[in-house]
Design a protein around this motif. Structure first.
Motif, PDB file in Angstrom:
ATOM      1  N   ALA A   1      -4.745  -6.882   1.690  1.00 22.19           N
ATOM      2  CA  ALA A   1      -4.470  -7.827   2.768  1.00 22.19           C
ATOM      3  C   ALA A   1      -3.199  -8.628   2.484  1.00 22.19           C
ATOM      4  CB  ALA A   1      -5.661  -8.761   2.965  1.00 22.19           C
ATOM      5  N   ALA A   2      -3.041  -9.073   1.238  1.00 22.38           N
ATOM      6  CA  ALA A   2      -1.852  -9.835   0.871  1.00 22.38           C
ATOM      7  C   ALA A   2      -0.603  -8.964   0.974  1.00 22.38           C
ATOM      8  CB  ALA A   2      -1.999 -10.375  -0.549  1.00 22.38           C
ATOM      9  N   TYR A   3      -0.697  -7.736   0.537  1.00 19.26           N
ATOM     10  CA  TYR A   3       0.422  -6.802   0.612  1.00 19.26           C
ATOM     11  C   TYR A   3       0.873  -6.628   2.060  1.00 19.26           C
ATOM     12  CZ  TYR A   3       3.017  -2.385   0.081  1.00 19.26           C
ATOM     13  OH  TYR A   3       3.973  -1.402   0.109  1.00 19.26           O
ATOM     14  N   ALA A   4      -0.094  -6.409   2.949  1.00 19.11           N
ATOM     15  CA  ALA A   4       0.238  -6.209   4.362  1.00 19.11           C
ATOM     16  C   ALA A   4       0.908  -7.438   4.962  1.00 19.11           C
ATOM     17  CB  ALA A   4      -1.026  -5.859   5.143  1.00 19.11           C
ATOM     18  N   GLU A   5       0.435  -8.611   4.581  1.00 22.92           N
ATOM     19  CA  GLU A   5       1.000  -9.850   5.129  1.00 22.92           C
ATOM     20  C   GLU A   5       2.417 -10.084   4.610  1.00 22.92           C
ATOM     21  OE1 GLU A   5       0.227 -14.671   4.919  1.00 22.92           O
ATOM     22  OE2 GLU A   5      -1.469 -13.297   4.627  1.00 22.92           O
ATOM     23  N   LEU A   6       2.635  -9.828   3.327  1.00 24.46           N
ATOM     24  CA  LEU A   6       3.932 -10.112   2.725  1.00 24.46           C
ATOM     25  C   LEU A   6       5.003  -9.092   3.098  1.00 24.46           C
ATOM     26  CD1 LEU A   6       2.686 -11.135  -0.828  1.00 24.46           C
ATOM     27  CD2 LEU A   6       3.686 -12.668   0.885  1.00 24.46           C
ATOM     28  N   LEU A   7       4.626  -7.830   3.183  1.00 22.01           N
ATOM     29  CA  LEU A   7       5.601  -6.776   3.414  1.00 22.01           C
ATOM     30  C   LEU A   7       5.610  -6.258   4.846  1.00 22.01           C
ATOM     31  CD1 LEU A   7       5.318  -4.750   0.089  1.00 22.01           C
ATOM     32  CD2 LEU A   7       6.952  -6.529   0.708  1.00 22.01           C
ATOM     33  N   GLY A   8       4.644  -6.714   5.640  1.00 21.10           N
ATOM     34  CA  GLY A   8       4.634  -6.335   7.044  1.00 21.10           C
ATOM     35  C   GLY A   8       4.192  -4.916   7.328  1.00 21.10           C
ATOM     36  N   GLU A   9       3.540  -4.292   6.382  1.00 19.66           N
ATOM     37  CA  GLU A   9       3.013  -2.948   6.583  1.00 19.66           C
ATOM     38  C   GLU A   9       1.813  -2.726   5.675  1.00 19.66           C
ATOM     39  OE1 GLU A   9       5.417   0.114   3.903  1.00 19.66           O
ATOM     40  OE2 GLU A   9       6.783  -1.092   5.135  1.00 19.66           O
ATOM     41  N   ALA A  10       0.914  -1.858   6.098  1.00 21.66           N
ATOM     42  CA  ALA A  10      -0.284  -1.593   5.310  1.00 21.66           C
ATOM     43  C   ALA A  10       0.080  -0.836   4.041  1.00 21.66           C
ATOM     44  CB  ALA A  10      -1.288  -0.794   6.139  1.00 21.66           C
ATOM     45  N   TRP A  11      -0.644  -1.141   2.951  1.00 23.82           N
ATOM     46  CA  TRP A  11      -0.422  -0.410   1.702  1.00 23.82           C
ATOM     47  C   TRP A  11      -0.983   0.998   1.829  1.00 23.82           C
ATOM     48  CZ3 TRP A  11      -4.000   1.897  -1.562  1.00 23.82           C
ATOM     49  CH2 TRP A  11      -3.468   2.423  -2.756  1.00 23.82           C
ATOM     50  N   GLU A  12      -0.242   1.963   1.313  1.00 21.28           N
ATOM     51  CA  GLU A  12      -0.700   3.343   1.257  1.00 21.28           C
ATOM     52  C   GLU A  12      -0.425   3.891  -0.139  1.00 21.28           C
ATOM     53  OE1 GLU A  12       1.095   5.679   4.283  1.00 21.28           O
ATOM     54  OE2 GLU A  12       0.162   4.570   5.937  1.00 21.28           O
ATOM     55  N   PRO A  13      -1.317   4.704  -0.673  1.00 20.35           N
ATOM     56  CA  PRO A  13      -1.088   5.260  -2.011  1.00 20.35           C
ATOM     57  C   PRO A  13       0.100   6.198  -2.025  1.00 20.35           C
ATOM     58  CG  PRO A  13      -2.960   6.342  -0.974  1.00 20.35           C
ATOM     59  CD  PRO A  13      -2.575   5.201  -0.080  1.00 20.35           C
ATOM     60  N   TYR A  14       0.840   6.159  -3.104  1.00 20.73           N
ATOM     61  CA  TYR A  14       2.005   7.032  -3.229  1.00 20.73           C
ATOM     62  C   TYR A  14       1.582   8.370  -3.804  1.00 20.73           C
ATOM     63  CZ  TYR A  14       6.287   9.078  -5.068  1.00 20.73           C
ATOM     64  OH  TYR A  14       7.310   9.944  -5.351  1.00 20.73           O
ATOM     65  N   GLN A  15       2.085   9.444  -3.241  1.00 23.95           N
ATOM     66  CA  GLN A  15       1.852  10.784  -3.756  1.00 23.95           C
ATOM     67  C   GLN A  15       3.183  11.497  -3.877  1.00 23.95           C
ATOM     68  OE1 GLN A  15      -1.349  12.056  -0.834  1.00 23.95           O
ATOM     69  NE2 GLN A  15      -2.074  13.070  -2.659  1.00 23.95           N
ATOM     70  N   SER A  16       3.495  11.939  -5.092  1.00 21.66           N
ATOM     71  CA  SER A  16       4.702  12.740  -5.251  1.00 21.66           C
ATOM     72  C   SER A  16       4.449  14.122  -4.670  1.00 21.66           C
ATOM     73  CB  SER A  16       5.067  12.856  -6.735  1.00 21.66           C
ATOM     74  OG  SER A  16       4.080  13.603  -7.429  1.00 21.66           O
ATOM     75  N   ARG A  17       5.512  14.797  -4.342  1.00 17.27           N
ATOM     76  CA  ARG A  17       5.349  16.121  -3.755  1.00 17.27           C
ATOM     77  C   ARG A  17       4.628  17.064  -4.710  1.00 17.27           C
ATOM     78  NH1 ARG A  17      10.916  17.480  -0.394  1.00 17.27           N
ATOM     79  NH2 ARG A  17      10.759  15.717   1.057  1.00 17.27           N
ATOM     80  N   ALA A  18       4.825  16.850  -6.005  1.00 19.51           N
ATOM     81  CA  ALA A  18       4.177  17.721  -6.992  1.00 19.51           C
ATOM     82  C   ALA A  18       2.666  17.561  -6.959  1.00 19.51           C
ATOM     83  CB  ALA A  18       4.704  17.404  -8.396  1.00 19.51           C
TER      84      ALA A  18
END
Length: 225
Positions: free
Chosen positions: A189-206
């Motif tokens: 919730a804090a991430y979304a408020e501060l950065l203006g977008e929902a957090w999503e997990p990062y996945q490398s192409r590998a």
């Protein structure tokens, strides 16, 4: 039918007594749960956590019936919120750079991505373990799946029987999963408020393997190749 179901179905020959190789509801449920977990293991989301961890109502029942505490949800959510918000405030002057006269937030975004990712992964691990303990306790209560037909008898000297012990173990891990889920929720919730977008997990192409590749990897690992 999903890739996981196709892979398992091809590897499994119809058992004697199965109608045209039909799959039982219990096995179909296991396939579905395996598919969901395989998707989540590489990059769990907050939704994956909340799908497995006890919600407020279930935690209230666990607390009331079994006396297991899961912590204060507001405090725990606040801890997750502060973990992100405090670092944002402290690191913004350092990690936010100037690019063509405008603030470039990529540096602080990458850092907060990792902070939230750690909290979500921790919560998912606890929630996943709770679900496995819950399923074990559930199966122990089912006389048809239960290999110990005296599960419901009192234990030695009137103590808890085996199925009651399994229920309590599941409840204790449910409280852990609930606490960490609250923290992860606050962080997202804090991430979304501060950065203006929902957090999503990062996945490398590998790491973005298909479910068929994931299933094959699991089968290979099982036989040691």
């Amino acid at each position: 039918m999903s890739d996981v179901k196709n892979t398992v179905s091809k590897a499994r020959s119809p058992r004697k007594g199965d109608a045209a190789g039909s799959v039982s509801p219990a096995r179909a449920r296991q396939f579905h749960e395996t598919e969901q977990r395989m998707k989540a293991l590489s990059a769990p989301t907050l939704a994956d956590v909340l799908r497995l961890a006890p919600d407020d109502d279930r935690m209230a029942k666990i607390r009331s019936v079994l006396g297991v505490e899961g912590g204060d949800p507001d405090e725990l959510t606040g801890l997750g919120d502060s973990a992100v918000r405090d670092q944002y405030e402290a690191l913004r002057p350092i990690l936010v750079s100037q690019y063509r006269g405008e603030d470039d937030f990529r540096g602080i975004k990458m850092h907060l991505d990792r902070i939230v990712d750690a909290l979500v992964r921790s919560a998912y691990g606890a929630a996943n373990f709770f679900e496995s303990r819950r399923q074990i306790a559930k199966d122990a209560k089912d006389k048809w799946n239960n290999q110990h037909r005296d599960e419901d008898r009192l234990g030695v000297d009137g103590r808890e029987n085996r199925s009651d012990v399994l229920v309590r173990i599941a409840a204790e891990h449910g409280a852990k999963a609930y606490a960490l889920a609250c923290m992860a929720s606050g962080a997202c919730a804090a991430y979304a408020e501060l950065l203006g977008e929902a957090w999503e997990p990062y996945q490398s192409r590998a790491n973005r393997r298909t479910l068929t590749e994931e299933a094959a990897a699991v089968l290979d690992d099982a036989i040691g190749i």
